[in-house]
Write a protein that holds these residues in place. Structure first.
Motif, PDB file in Angstrom:
ATOM      1  N   UNK A 249       0.851  -1.189   0.000  1.00 57.36           N
ATOM      2  CA  UNK A 249       0.000   0.000   0.000  1.00 57.36           C
ATOM      3  C   UNK A 249       0.884   1.234   0.000  1.00 57.36           C
ATOM      4  N   UNK A 250       0.696   2.033  -0.998  1.00 64.39           N
ATOM      5  CA  UNK A 250       1.575   3.159  -1.303  1.00 64.39           C
ATOM      6  C   UNK A 250       0.969   4.443  -0.748  1.00 64.39           C
ATOM      7  N   UNK A 251       1.804   5.295  -0.130  1.00 63.02           N
ATOM      8  CA  UNK A 251       1.308   6.569   0.384  1.00 63.02           C
ATOM      9  C   UNK A 251       1.998   7.763  -0.266  1.00 63.02           C
ATOM     10  N   UNK A 252       3.267   7.972   0.040  1.00 63.65           N
ATOM     11  CA  UNK A 252       3.977   9.173  -0.420  1.00 63.65           C
ATOM     12  C   UNK A 252       5.109   8.793  -1.361  1.00 63.65           C
ATOM     13  N   UNK A 253       5.429   9.725  -2.262  1.00 58.57           N
ATOM     14  CA  UNK A 253       6.530   9.542  -3.211  1.00 58.57           C
ATOM     15  C   UNK A 253       7.581  10.611  -2.937  1.00 58.57           C
ATOM     16  N   UNK A 254       8.824  10.177  -2.780  1.00 60.42           N
ATOM     17  CA  UNK A 254       9.945  11.091  -2.559  1.00 60.42           C
ATOM     18  C   UNK A 254      10.792  11.100  -3.821  1.00 60.42           C
ATOM     19  N   UNK A 255      10.641  12.140  -4.633  1.00 58.87           N
ATOM     20  CA  UNK A 255      11.393  12.193  -5.891  1.00 58.87           C
ATOM     21  C   UNK A 255      12.557  13.167  -5.851  1.00 58.87           C
ATOM     22  N   UNK A 256      12.524  14.117  -4.920  1.00 61.52           N
ATOM     23  CA  UNK A 256      13.598  15.103  -4.840  1.00 61.52           C
ATOM     24  C   UNK A 256      14.722  14.573  -3.950  1.00 61.52           C
ATOM     25  N   UNK A 257      15.963  14.941  -4.265  1.00 58.49           N
ATOM     26  CA  UNK A 257      17.117  14.462  -3.511  1.00 58.49           C
ATOM     27  C   UNK A 257      18.111  15.592  -3.316  1.00 58.49           C
ATOM     28  N   UNK A 258      18.486  15.833  -2.075  1.00 61.18           N
ATOM     29  CA  UNK A 258      19.597  16.732  -1.782  1.00 61.18           C
ATOM     30  C   UNK A 258      20.510  16.033  -0.786  1.00 61.18           C
ATOM     31  N   UNK A 259      21.457  16.724  -0.229  1.00 60.69           N
ATOM     32  CA  UNK A 259      22.452  16.075   0.620  1.00 60.69           C
ATOM     33  C   UNK A 259      21.867  15.557   1.933  1.00 60.69           C
ATOM     34  N   UNK A 304      -1.293  11.009   4.408  1.00 58.96           N
ATOM     35  CA  UNK A 304      -1.120  10.481   3.053  1.00 58.96           C
ATOM     36  C   UNK A 304      -1.963   9.221   2.950  1.00 58.96           C
ATOM     37  N   UNK A 305      -2.910   9.202   2.027  1.00 56.41           N
ATOM     38  CA  UNK A 305      -3.882   8.117   1.941  1.00 56.41           C
ATOM     39  C   UNK A 305      -3.235   6.858   1.372  1.00 56.41           C
ATOM     40  N   UNK A 306      -3.343   5.715   2.066  1.00 56.13           N
ATOM     41  CA  UNK A 306      -2.811   4.462   1.520  1.00 56.13           C
ATOM     42  C   UNK A 306      -3.598   4.023   0.284  1.00 56.13           C
ATOM     43  N   UNK A 307      -2.892   3.760  -0.812  1.00 63.17           N
ATOM     44  CA  UNK A 307      -3.485   3.314  -2.063  1.00 63.17           C
ATOM     45  C   UNK A 307      -2.655   2.162  -2.627  1.00 63.17           C
ATOM     46  N   UNK A 308      -3.276   1.363  -3.477  1.00 61.01           N
ATOM     47  CA  UNK A 308      -2.567   0.271  -4.149  1.00 61.01           C
ATOM     48  C   UNK A 308      -2.101   0.771  -5.501  1.00 61.01           C
ATOM     49  N   UNK A 309      -0.836   0.520  -5.825  1.00 60.80           N
ATOM     50  CA  UNK A 309      -0.265   0.970  -7.095  1.00 60.80           C
ATOM     51  C   UNK A 309      -0.735   0.056  -8.216  1.00 60.80           C
ATOM     52  N   UNK A 310      -1.173   0.576  -9.361  1.00 66.09           N
ATOM     53  CA  UNK A 310      -1.278   1.965  -9.762  1.00 66.09           C
ATOM     54  C   UNK A 310      -2.742   2.353  -9.715  1.00 66.09           C
TER      55      UNK A 310
END
Length: 675
Positions: A249-259, A304-310
């Motif tokens: 069950x998918x909630x949040x996506x972390x696409x940004x990256x810094x140090x 963040x709402x739990x959802x099934x991908x996709x």
């Protein structure tokens, strides 16, 4: 009023003020513990003070506190206390029960009592009243989406009782007459606190989360859930497929990256259920073309709402926002609890590969390919040595990336996140960590090899209980999605032993399953997939997610609060400042002006004439023992006026201090007369 009674008053008002925390946590176990600590402290304090002295009583209590802190450290609870600040800063009320937060509340209440009771011993009532505002300030300045204003009545009422009780003890004959001024002062304190809160929130909220000032940090929620010592059911779900196979069950996506690591960049539009996005692109052999219908019942607050991908569509939901690119649904305020909803998704189990894998083309500026130089400095050599040989075969490259972690050890370590230092220790030295490090390292190495990647936070499948799957806080998990074959395909680099640990922990703690509510027994209806097209998403403004620029609101509230404070306490502050300047001068004329104003403040009469005539008229306003001091001052003023060479009377400032202070009043009587 006896000293023991005042000590009990301090304990009662401190506990009443601390009840404001009941609005931000589901835990109520701290209340009896704090009450027990206060009762013991009052009893011990009163006993020692009567047998020995106030100083001895305070020293013993402080020593007891140090012993408690030492025991806390010895019991290994120091780490939980260290996590409490982050928990308060990032959690959305009501926060789950947490032993560290419980210990923090008990110690805070005890420390507040010590301050308030010590203030009584020192004769500083105001110091004690400031201590009673500590719970309010902690919540107002630190908690995301603080509870309603009704919760803040606890510290307000506590301060009213404190000031009135202590005033009655010090001035029994005036105590009742001071009720009005005390109430006005409390209103001023409340307005001032609100003003400070409003301004501070505009700064504090923006620094809490790089992506959004109203959303909790999903990474922190993951760490809290995994480290929480008590099992807590987060949700249940059912699906029409093979019940022997659980779902991620998918909630949040972390696409940004810094140090400092991965973090989300949220773009959303208003959403209350329905179509989340267009049909997914062809996944080829990487995923099934069949959809799965899932019914999810939340048992805890989820920002963040739990959802099934996709996810394609959902049933009706409370108003939130949807990020169509990442297919996530989130709530800036009023996060749901005890909600049952349906989701239709095209599901893909992680780590499914075909023999024909193509990397999704992404421009070099894509956030899914960005790797800061600091990561290249620590992982660049590893990427070149271990994985460059597979550059022409995406399938083999992905298999090699997954295989790299086969000898790593899964353990919930103290080191958190995916910062440069954490990833370097995990990948090159310790080779021990939990899902956040496995997923972060996998995603970074994939980007270095040219494969778009993003980290996903949510829940591992959980365990089967009857006709539904149970997911607890122990199943909080992080994995990775790679851009392959025109889609985002899930991969989980965490060893299977790590997931098994979470299930084992959950199943070992046998708790009675909650009885399904009426909301759970009703099957949600999915919105039709042919629903009209949704608006183009736009970056949500800062502040609450209701549209419009609310950035100026904290400043407006701050200005209004400041005006209220100045209107209520401005005259009193001005009166006290004038008094301090006059006394510090030691000039008989200025001292006599203070006697005039003090006489008027006490309700006395000030007449025109010589200093002696004025002293005779003013004397009834003062205690009989103080009237000789007024005559002494009057003589000093006359000598200064009519015998210029005569030296001033020394100690005139001390004499006027002995006459007393102006009574507490909104608008002092002396300021109602021309001076």
């Amino acid at each position: 009023m006896k000293r023991a009674t005042l000590s009990a008053l301090a304990a009662a008002t401190v506990f009443l003020s601390a009840l404001v925390f009941s609005g931000i946590t589901e835990d109520i176990q701290w209340m009896p513990l704090a009450a027990l600590v206060l009762v013991i402290s009052v009893g011990l304090n009163s006993l020692l003070a009567s047998k020995f002295s106030e100083l001895a009583a305070k020293l013993v209590l402080i020593l007891a506190g140090l012993l408690i802190v030492a025991a806390t450290l010895a019991a290994g609870l120091a780490e939980r206390l260290g996590d409490t600040y982050s928990l308060i800063m990032q959690s959305v009320p009501p926060m789950p029960a947490d032993p560290g937060f419980r210990l923090f509340l008990v110690l805070l209440v005890w420390a507040m009592y010590l301050i308030a009771d010590s203030a009584l011993a020192l004769g500083s009532v105001w110091l004690g009243s400031l201590a009673l505002w500590v719970p309010y300030l902690i919540i107002a300045f630190a908690v995301v989406n603080p509870p309603g204003a009704e919760c803040f009545l606890f510290p307000v009422v506590a301060v009213v009782l404190w000031l009135f009780g202590t005033t009655m003890a010090r001035y029994p004959e005036r105590g009742r007459s001071q009720a009005g001024p005390i109430l006005l002062l409390v209103v001023a304190l409340a307005a001032g606190s609100c003003a400070l809160t409003a301004v501070a929130q505009s700064f504090i909220n923006t620094s809490r989360n790089k992506s959004d000032d109203q959303l909790t940090d999903p990474s922190l929620n993951l760490r809290r859930d995994l480290k929480q010592g008590e099992k807590r059911e987060m949700l249940r779900y059912r699906h029409a497929g093979d019940m022997g196979e659980g779902l991620y069950l998918r909630q949040a996506v972390l696409q940004e990256l810094d140090e400092e690591g991965f973090y989300p960049a949220v773009v959303g539009r208003d959403f209350a259920g329905g179509v989340i996005g267009e049909d997914p692109p062809s996944m080829g052999s990487l995923a099934t073309t069949e959809h799965v219908d899932v019914v999810i019942s939340l048992k805890a607050v989820h920002t963040w709402l739990p959802l099934v991908w996709e996810p394609m569509t959902t049933s009706a939901l409370p108003l939130g926002q949807v990020d169509e690119e990442n297919r996530t649904v989130f709530f800036r305020e009023n996060a749901p609890h005890d909600l049952t909803y349906g989701v239709r998704s095209y599901y893909q189990q992680p780590n499914t590969l075909s023999k024909q894998v193509q990397v999704n083309y992404q421009d070099s500026s894509s956030p899914y390919l960005q790797v800061p130089d600091a990561y290249w400095n620590v992982l660049g050599y590893l990427a070149q040595e271990e994985f460059s040989r597979y550059a022409d075969s995406p399938e083999e490259l992905v298999r090699a990336l997954l295989g790299y972690f086969k000898d790593f050890k899964y353990e919930i370590v103290n080191t958190e996140g995916s910062s440069v230092e954490t990833i370097a220790d995990f990948a090159l030295r310790d080779k021990t960590g939990y899902c956040e490090q496995f997923a972060g390292t996998f995603a970074i190495l994939a980007r270095m090899m040219g494969i778009p990647s993003r980290v996903v936070l949510g829940y591992a499948p959980g365990y089967l209980d009857g006709d539904s799957w149970v997911v607890t806080n122990y199943q909080a998990h992080a994995w990775v999605e790679l851009g392959l074959n025109g889609a985002w395909v899930p991969f989980d680099p965490t060893p299977a032993s790590g997931l098994a640990q979470g299930v084992e922990r959950a199943q070992q703690e046998n708790t009675v399953s909650p009885t399904p509510t009426s909301a759970e027994t009703e099957e949600p209806t999915l919105a039709p997939e042919s629903q009209s097209a949704t608006p183009t998403p736009s970056v949500a403004p800062q502040g609450a997610g209701g549209g419009g620029d609310s950035g100026q609101l904290p400043w407006a509230l701050g200005v209004v609060g400041l005006v209220v404070v100045l209107v209520i306490v401005g005259p009193t502050i001005w009166r006290r400042a004038k008094r301090a300047l006059r006394i510090s001068s030691d000039d008989p004329e200025k001292i006599w002006a203070e006697v005039r104003d003090l006489t008027r403040d006490l309700g006395g009469e000030w007449v025109s004439g010589t200093p002696r005539q004025q002293a005779e008229a003013a004397a009834p306003a003062f205690e009989a023992a103080d009237r000789s001091d007024i005559w002494t001052l009057a003589v000093a003023v006359e000598r200064g006026r009519f015998a210029k060479g005569h030296p001033k009377v020394s100690g005139s400032a001390k004499l006027v201090k002995a006459l007393g202070k102006p009574p507490l009043s909104w608008w002092p009587r002396s300021m109602r007369f021309p001076t």
